[in-house]
Design a protein around this motif. Structure first.
Motif, PDB file in Angstrom:
ATOM      1  N   PHE A 156     -95.007 -25.900  86.441  1.00  0.00           N
ATOM      2  CA  PHE A 156     -95.149 -27.050  85.544  1.00  0.00           C
ATOM      3  C   PHE A 156     -95.910 -28.170  86.264  1.00  0.00           C
ATOM      4  O   PHE A 156     -95.528 -28.577  87.366  1.00  0.00           O
ATOM      5  N   LYS A 157     -96.957 -28.670  85.620  1.00  0.00           N
ATOM      6  CA  LYS A 157     -97.733 -29.761  86.215  1.00  0.00           C
ATOM      7  C   LYS A 157     -98.496 -30.491  85.113  1.00  0.00           C
ATOM      8  O   LYS A 157     -99.122 -29.859  84.256  1.00  0.00           O
ATOM      9  N   ASN A 158     -98.450 -31.835  85.145  1.00  0.00           N
ATOM     10  CA  ASN A 158     -99.193 -32.675  84.190  1.00  0.00           C
ATOM     11  C   ASN A 158     -98.910 -32.303  82.737  1.00  0.00           C
ATOM     12  O   ASN A 158     -99.808 -32.302  81.889  1.00  0.00           O
ATOM     13  N   GLY A 159     -97.660 -31.956  82.442  1.00  0.00           N
ATOM     14  CA  GLY A 159     -97.286 -31.656  81.065  1.00  0.00           C
ATOM     15  C   GLY A 159     -97.692 -30.276  80.588  1.00  0.00           C
ATOM     16  O   GLY A 159     -97.626 -29.997  79.376  1.00  0.00           O
ATOM     17  N   ILE A 160     -98.113 -29.410  81.506  1.00  0.00           N
ATOM     18  CA  ILE A 160     -98.568 -28.058  81.146  1.00  0.00           C
ATOM     19  C   ILE A 160     -97.824 -27.036  82.015  1.00  0.00           C
ATOM     20  O   ILE A 160     -97.507 -27.300  83.172  1.00  0.00           O
ATOM     21  N   CYS A 161     -97.570 -25.861  81.447  1.00  0.00           N
ATOM     22  CA  CYS A 161     -96.960 -24.767  82.216  1.00  0.00           C
ATOM     23  C   CYS A 161     -97.981 -23.655  82.405  1.00  0.00           C
ATOM     24  O   CYS A 161     -98.789 -23.374  81.502  1.00  0.00           O
ATOM     25  N   SER A 162     -97.941 -23.015  83.560  1.00  0.00           N
ATOM     26  CA  SER A 162     -98.897 -21.939  83.872  1.00  0.00           C
ATOM     27  C   SER A 162     -98.791 -20.765  82.920  1.00  0.00           C
ATOM     28  O   SER A 162     -99.733 -19.994  82.760  1.00  0.00           O
ATOM     29  N   CYS A 163     -97.631 -20.609  82.269  1.00  0.00           N
ATOM     30  CA  CYS A 163     -97.461 -19.467  81.356  1.00  0.00           C
ATOM     31  C   CYS A 163     -98.146 -19.677  80.014  1.00  0.00           C
ATOM     32  O   CYS A 163     -98.222 -18.749  79.205  1.00  0.00           O
ATOM     33  N   GLY A 164     -98.645 -20.901  79.778  1.00  0.00           N
ATOM     34  CA  GLY A 164     -99.279 -21.174  78.490  1.00  0.00           C
ATOM     35  C   GLY A 164     -98.305 -21.048  77.337  1.00  0.00           C
ATOM     36  O   GLY A 164     -98.692 -20.659  76.218  1.00  0.00           O
ATOM     37  N   ASP A 165     -97.027 -21.348  77.597  1.00  0.00           N
ATOM     38  CA  ASP A 165     -95.947 -21.241  76.612  1.00  0.00           C
ATOM     39  C   ASP A 165     -95.768 -19.814  76.106  1.00  0.00           C
ATOM     40  O   ASP A 165     -95.321 -19.587  74.975  1.00  0.00           O
ATOM     41  N   TYR A 166     -96.140 -18.837  76.964  1.00  0.00           N
ATOM     42  CA  TYR A 166     -95.985 -17.430  76.582  1.00  0.00           C
ATOM     43  C   TYR A 166     -95.199 -16.743  77.693  1.00  0.00           C
ATOM     44  O   TYR A 166     -95.694 -16.542  78.783  1.00  0.00           O
ATOM     45  N   TRP A 167     -93.933 -16.454  77.409  1.00  0.00           N
ATOM     46  CA  TRP A 167     -93.150 -15.750  78.440  1.00  0.00           C
ATOM     47  C   TRP A 167     -92.088 -14.949  77.813  1.00  0.00           C
ATOM     48  O   TRP A 167     -91.253 -14.750  77.390  1.00  0.00           O
ATOM     49  N   VAL A 171     -90.333 -23.176  88.504  1.00  0.00           N
ATOM     50  CA  VAL A 171     -89.054 -22.578  88.107  1.00  0.00           C
ATOM     51  C   VAL A 171     -89.242 -21.074  88.003  1.00  0.00           C
ATOM     52  O   VAL A 171     -90.117 -20.599  87.269  1.00  0.00           O
ATOM     53  N   ARG A 172     -88.442 -20.339  88.767  1.00  0.00           N
ATOM     54  CA  ARG A 172     -88.460 -18.879  88.648  1.00  0.00           C
ATOM     55  C   ARG A 172     -87.222 -18.449  87.890  1.00  0.00           C
ATOM     56  O   ARG A 172     -86.088 -18.650  88.339  1.00  0.00           O
ATOM     57  N   ASP A 173     -87.435 -17.875  86.689  1.00  0.00           N
ATOM     58  CA  ASP A 173     -86.299 -17.347  85.943  1.00  0.00           C
ATOM     59  C   ASP A 173     -86.252 -15.834  86.109  1.00  0.00           C
ATOM     60  O   ASP A 173     -86.934 -15.272  86.965  1.00  0.00           O
ATOM     61  N   SER A 174     -85.459 -15.147  85.299  1.00  0.00           N
ATOM     62  CA  SER A 174     -85.306 -13.697  85.448  1.00  0.00           C
ATOM     63  C   SER A 174     -86.552 -12.941  85.026  1.00  0.00           C
ATOM     64  O   SER A 174     -86.669 -11.743  85.292  1.00  0.00           O
ATOM     65  N   SER A 175     -87.496 -13.630  84.398  1.00  0.00           N
ATOM     66  CA  SER A 175     -88.694 -12.965  83.899  1.00  0.00           C
ATOM     67  C   SER A 175     -89.920 -13.211  84.766  1.00  0.00           C
ATOM     68  O   SER A 175     -90.692 -12.298  85.040  1.00  0.00           O
ATOM     69  N   ARG A 176     -90.108 -14.461  85.233  1.00  0.00           N
ATOM     70  CA  ARG A 176     -91.357 -14.816  85.915  1.00  0.00           C
ATOM     71  C   ARG A 176     -91.264 -16.199  86.555  1.00  0.00           C
ATOM     72  O   ARG A 176     -90.235 -16.873  86.442  1.00  0.00           O
ATOM     73  N   HIS A 184     -87.789 -25.480  78.711  1.00  0.00           N
ATOM     74  CA  HIS A 184     -89.202 -25.270  79.054  1.00  0.00           C
ATOM     75  C   HIS A 184     -90.042 -26.447  78.567  1.00  0.00           C
ATOM     76  O   HIS A 184     -90.884 -26.987  79.302  1.00  0.00           O
ATOM     77  N   ASN A 185     -89.796 -26.877  77.337  1.00  0.00           N
ATOM     78  CA  ASN A 185     -90.539 -28.019  76.797  1.00  0.00           C
ATOM     79  C   ASN A 185     -90.207 -29.309  77.550  1.00  0.00           C
ATOM     80  O   ASN A 185     -91.093 -30.127  77.837  1.00  0.00           O
ATOM     81  N   THR A 202     -89.079 -26.365  93.904  1.00  0.00           N
ATOM     82  CA  THR A 202     -88.965 -24.968  93.482  1.00  0.00           C
ATOM     83  C   THR A 202     -87.507 -24.654  93.180  1.00  0.00           C
ATOM     84  O   THR A 202     -86.636 -24.792  94.045  1.00  0.00           O
ATOM     85  N   VAL A 203     -87.258 -24.233  91.939  1.00  0.00           N
ATOM     86  CA  VAL A 203     -85.901 -23.935  91.467  1.00  0.00           C
ATOM     87  C   VAL A 203     -85.838 -22.487  91.015  1.00  0.00           C
ATOM     88  O   VAL A 203     -86.787 -21.980  90.399  1.00  0.00           O
ATOM     89  N   MET A 204     -84.736 -21.808  91.336  1.00  0.00           N
ATOM     90  CA  MET A 204     -84.510 -20.427  90.912  1.00  0.00           C
ATOM     91  C   MET A 204     -83.405 -20.385  89.859  1.00  0.00           C
ATOM     92  O   MET A 204     -82.440 -21.158  89.944  1.00  0.00           O
ATOM     93  N   LYS A 205     -83.538 -19.460  88.900  1.00  0.00           N
ATOM     94  CA  LYS A 205     -82.527 -19.332  87.844  1.00  0.00           C
ATOM     95  C   LYS A 205     -82.250 -17.849  87.606  1.00  0.00           C
ATOM     96  O   LYS A 205     -83.170 -17.031  87.623  1.00  0.00           O
ATOM     97  N   ASN A 206     -80.981 -17.504  87.370  1.00  0.00           N
ATOM     98  CA  ASN A 206     -80.626 -16.093  87.221  1.00  0.00           C
ATOM     99  C   ASN A 206     -80.903 -15.545  85.826  1.00  0.00           C
ATOM    100  O   ASN A 206     -80.986 -14.335  85.635  1.00  0.00           O
ATOM    101  N   LEU A 207     -81.050 -16.424  84.840  1.00  0.00           N
ATOM    102  CA  LEU A 207     -81.358 -16.004  83.475  1.00  0.00           C
ATOM    103  C   LEU A 207     -82.707 -16.585  83.055  1.00  0.00           C
ATOM    104  O   LEU A 207     -83.310 -17.360  83.795  1.00  0.00           O
ATOM    105  N   ARG A 208     -83.167 -16.203  81.870  1.00  0.00           N
ATOM    106  CA  ARG A 208     -84.428 -16.757  81.374  1.00  0.00           C
ATOM    107  C   ARG A 208     -84.246 -18.235  81.030  1.00  0.00           C
ATOM    108  O   ARG A 208     -83.211 -18.640  80.499  1.00  0.00           O
ATOM    109  N   VAL A 209     -85.260 -19.031  81.338  1.00  0.00           N
ATOM    110  CA  VAL A 209     -85.221 -20.449  80.983  1.00  0.00           C
ATOM    111  C   VAL A 209     -85.341 -20.556  79.463  1.00  0.00           C
ATOM    112  O   VAL A 209     -86.115 -19.836  78.828  1.00  0.00           O
TER     113      VAL A 209
END
Length: 709
Positions: free
Chosen positions: A698-709, A689-694, A673-674, A661-668
């Motif tokens: 990431f797991k098995n080449g997929i992100c929970s956001c569905g590439d929408y953030w 990864v928690r960025d400033s937005s959400r 992301h890719n 689990t990584v935190m970031k102060n700005l948007r990734v």
């Protein structure tokens, strides 16, 4: 003078025989045969059962008492009332012989009805009373005020005979007005009081403080000190300290502290006063003073410890707060719900999941996991540390959920991009009759924004807009602007920002500007940036967003102009940083950072990952480099972004297969992301990864956001 015991031992149990008798005590058979002795013994047993809340046993003994006194009837019916068994209380009241029913028994059954929430019965009984005293009137007035029925309380207060209106009745009305937010009415009534006691002054001071008028509360405290004939209590001074803390009135608080010595309230021995002093100094950002007061306390209870623990947390000293919590446990001070809540909040402040789990284990051991306050704090802790699944499990285990419980889990789902979960929870919330509030709407709109659910957001915004009990705030409009602009309706979002009932602030225009890059709408972006600079000429975020938009459009001259303007105005860009917390230690990284002790191994691992990424077809996205440089330099800059360094450090420092689990102060950025999606697949791990937005899972080449953030 020592207090008398609640129940004195009847003298018959120590009766001695004549001196010529071998037996010194009265035989047990004699006690049973003596009716007076038997009645006294039954009374004692009955009261003992009530004291230990054994109602069935108490009633069984009560039924054996011959001709019980009316006071015993009263004790029994009040016990039923406290256990919400009003029918039994009324049945028992009706069994009291008419000639022995006194005003105390009448007042008690009215109080019992109020305790059980049956005001219709309470009023009927009140009307049937043969005669009333001030306690009768005050009981029913206070009952109505306690449930917010101020109009009914006012009606009874006006109908009350002037002769019966004692200071207690006036105090009940003043306190009731304050508790129901009617401060002006409380002040009016306070000024009309024929006489005031310490409770009158304390009620108005505390009431003003609770209703956001802390400065006025201190004025009343000053008037009270100068008022002859009114003795100031420690409670009054504590209320004054609370008011001083809320307005950071350090000098006023010091004067109150001196008054405590003057009036003989020794802080070292009075734990109530001591805890309030610790809280005051903490509220004024004087933790050294708070700790000094804490050290002078002779006997520290859980309230005093919790005051210090909470104070450190409020001052962002979370490490010290958790050390205090640890000391509590070592000194065998049993934490209460407030202690756990403060400790868990400090875990959130440190983003320390490991310590949070340890505290959760203690909560379970003490059987407090179903409590609403601790449960809510656990939900927030797990969701903010990246574990929304655990947050939902805790939420489901909470016994009596309140609106904070529902809001915490809805906002948590929104942060993790679980929009459908958030909406399902809101539906369940409505079915259970829980009244939603402003935070609920913010959470739902954020959930829709991060999941691209435009039509759902429109429906929710309209639903809450029609609610009379709630007023839409500028934060809600900002959320709706965010939904529209993220979903590509940039012009509609701009129109909403311009047509808001209140003038849009820089936050609203920043939301719009942020979304313009994704949809390449330079016109709206420039207009939004102009609005921001008019309000905040030194807003670094607006400069950076506009510069990035020009850079992604390859308009390097405009990028240079923006950067020159930033330099001329002395505006400094916030540096991007990422961090990971392991074993209580925070490891922070900047872009291309080589200062970490494991820097050499981190960069070796990055090189290895770079090769693996290219084997999977990864190509760096040049638009996220944001510099007019050669492609080779661009790839290097992207490869060394702070979040990648933190992730690699996590890979090197944690057990194989565990979640990072990584935190970031700005948007990734989009390129990272890719890359992280593929990195998670390469190392076969979940990377959060928690960025400033959400949060991004990431797991098995997929992100929970569905590439929408």
């Amino acid at each position: 003078m020592p207090k008398k015991p609640q129940f004195s031992i009847p003298p018959i149990f120590t009766t001695t025989q004549p001196t010529n008798s071998k037996c010194r005590t009265t035989p047990f058979t004699t006690l049973i045969q003596n009716p007076k002795t038997s009645s006294t013994s039954l009374n004692f047993t009955f009261l003992n059962h009530l004291k230990n809340q054994r109602l069935d046993s108490a009633r069984a003994v009560f039924n054996k008492i011959p001709s019980p006194h009316v006071s015993l009837y009263t004790r029994m019916l009040l016990a039923y009332a406290h256990n919400h068994n009003l029918p039994e209380a009324i049945n028992l009241f009706n069994q009291i012989p008419s000639n022995t029913k006194d005003i105390i028994s009448w007042n008690s059954i009215i109080k019992a009805s109020i305790l059980c929430g049956d005001f219709i019965t309470a009023v009927k009984l009140f009307d049937k009373m043969p005669h009333r005293n001030s306690i009768s009137w005050t009981t029913i007035i206070h009952g109505f005020l306690s449930v917010g029925r101020v109009v009914d309380a006012e009606r009874f207060f006006r109908a009350m005979p002037s002769a019966d209106k004692d200071v207690a009745t006036w105090n009940a009305m003043v306190d009731g007005y304050c508790n129901n937010g009617r401060v002006n009415d409380a002040l009016r009534l306070f000024s009309q009081m024929p006489c005031r006691d310490v409770i009158s002054w304390t009620s108005i001071i505390a009431g003003l403080d609770r209703n956001g008028k802390s400065s006025q509360a201190l004025v009343f405290l000053k008037d009270m000190v100068g008022c002859s004939g009114v003795e100031i209590s420690s409670t009054t001074l504590v209320c004054g300290l609370s008011a001083a803390a809320k307005i950071s009135g350090f000098n006023a608080g010091i004067q109150i502290h001196c008054c405590m010595f003057k009036f003989g309230y020794c802080c070292g021995f009075d734990q109530f006063v001591s805890a309030s002093l610790v809280t005051f100094y903490a509220g004024c950002n004087r933790m050294d003073n708070a700790f000094k007061v804490f050290g002078e306390i002779v006997c520290k209870n859980v309230v005093v410890w919790t005051a210090l623990l909470t104070g450190y947390g409020l001052n962002e000293k979370h490490v010290e707060a958790l050390e205090v919590f640890g000391d509590m446990m070592r000194f065998c001070v049993v934490p209460n719900e407030s202690s756990f809540t403060s400790a868990l909040n400090s875990c959130v402040g440190l983003e320390d999941l490991e310590k949070g789990r340890v505290i959760h284990a203690v909560v379970v051991k003490m059987g407090l996991e179903k409590g609403v306050y601790v449960g809510n704090s656990l939900v927030v802790m797990y969701s903010k540390c990246g574990y929304i699944g655990d947050a939902l499990c805790v939420f489901n285990g909470i016994g009596e959920k309140n609106v904070v419980s529902w809001n915490s889990v809805v906002v948590g789902c929104a942060q993790h991009g679980c929009g459908l979960w958030a909406l399902a929870l809101f539906k369940q919330m409505l079915m259970e009759g829980v009244e939603s509030d402003e935070i609920t709407l913010t959470g739902l709109l954020s959930a829709c924004s991060r999941s691209g659910m435009l039509q759902k957001a429109r429906c929710i915004f309209g639903y809450f807009g029609r609610k009379r009990s709630m007023k839409l705030t500028i934060e809600h409009y900002a959320c709706m602007v965010d939904v529209l602009s993220r979903c590509g309706e940039v012009e509609e979002a701009e129109a909403l920002a311009m047509s808001m009932p209140v003038e849009a602030n820089s936050m609203v225009w920043l939301v719009l500007l942020s979304a313009c890059r994704k949809h390449s709408n330079l016109g709206v972006a420039e207009r939004a940036a102009k609005r921001i600079f008019e309000m905040e000429p030194d807003c670094s975020a607006a400069y950076v967003l506009l510069s990035n938009l020009y850079a992604s459009s390859r308009r390097w001259s405009e990028v240079a102009r923006i950067r020159m303007k930033m330099k001329h105005n002395g505006v400094v860009k916030q540096p991007g940083s990422s961090w990971i917390t392991l074993k209580g230690l925070k490891h922070e990284f900047l872009s291309a950072d080589r200062s970490h002790p494991l820097a050499e191994k981190i960069y070796e691992k990055l090189e290895w990952l770079g090769v693996k990424l290219k084997e999977l077809g990864y190509v760096p996205d040049q638009q996220f480099a944001l510099h007019d440089v050669e492609i080779e330099q661009t790839e290097e800059m992207l490869s060394y972004h702070s979040e990648r360094l933190a992730i690699v450090f996590g890979l090197l420092s944690t057990v194989e297969g565990s979640t990072i689990t990584v935190m970031k102060n700005l948007r990734v950025c989009g390129d990272c992301h890719n890359a992280i999606k593929l990195m998670a697949k390469i190392v076969d791990r979940e990377i959060v990864v928690r960025d400033s937005s959400r949060f991004h899972h990431f797991k098995n080449g997929i992100c929970s956001c569905g590439d929408y953030w």
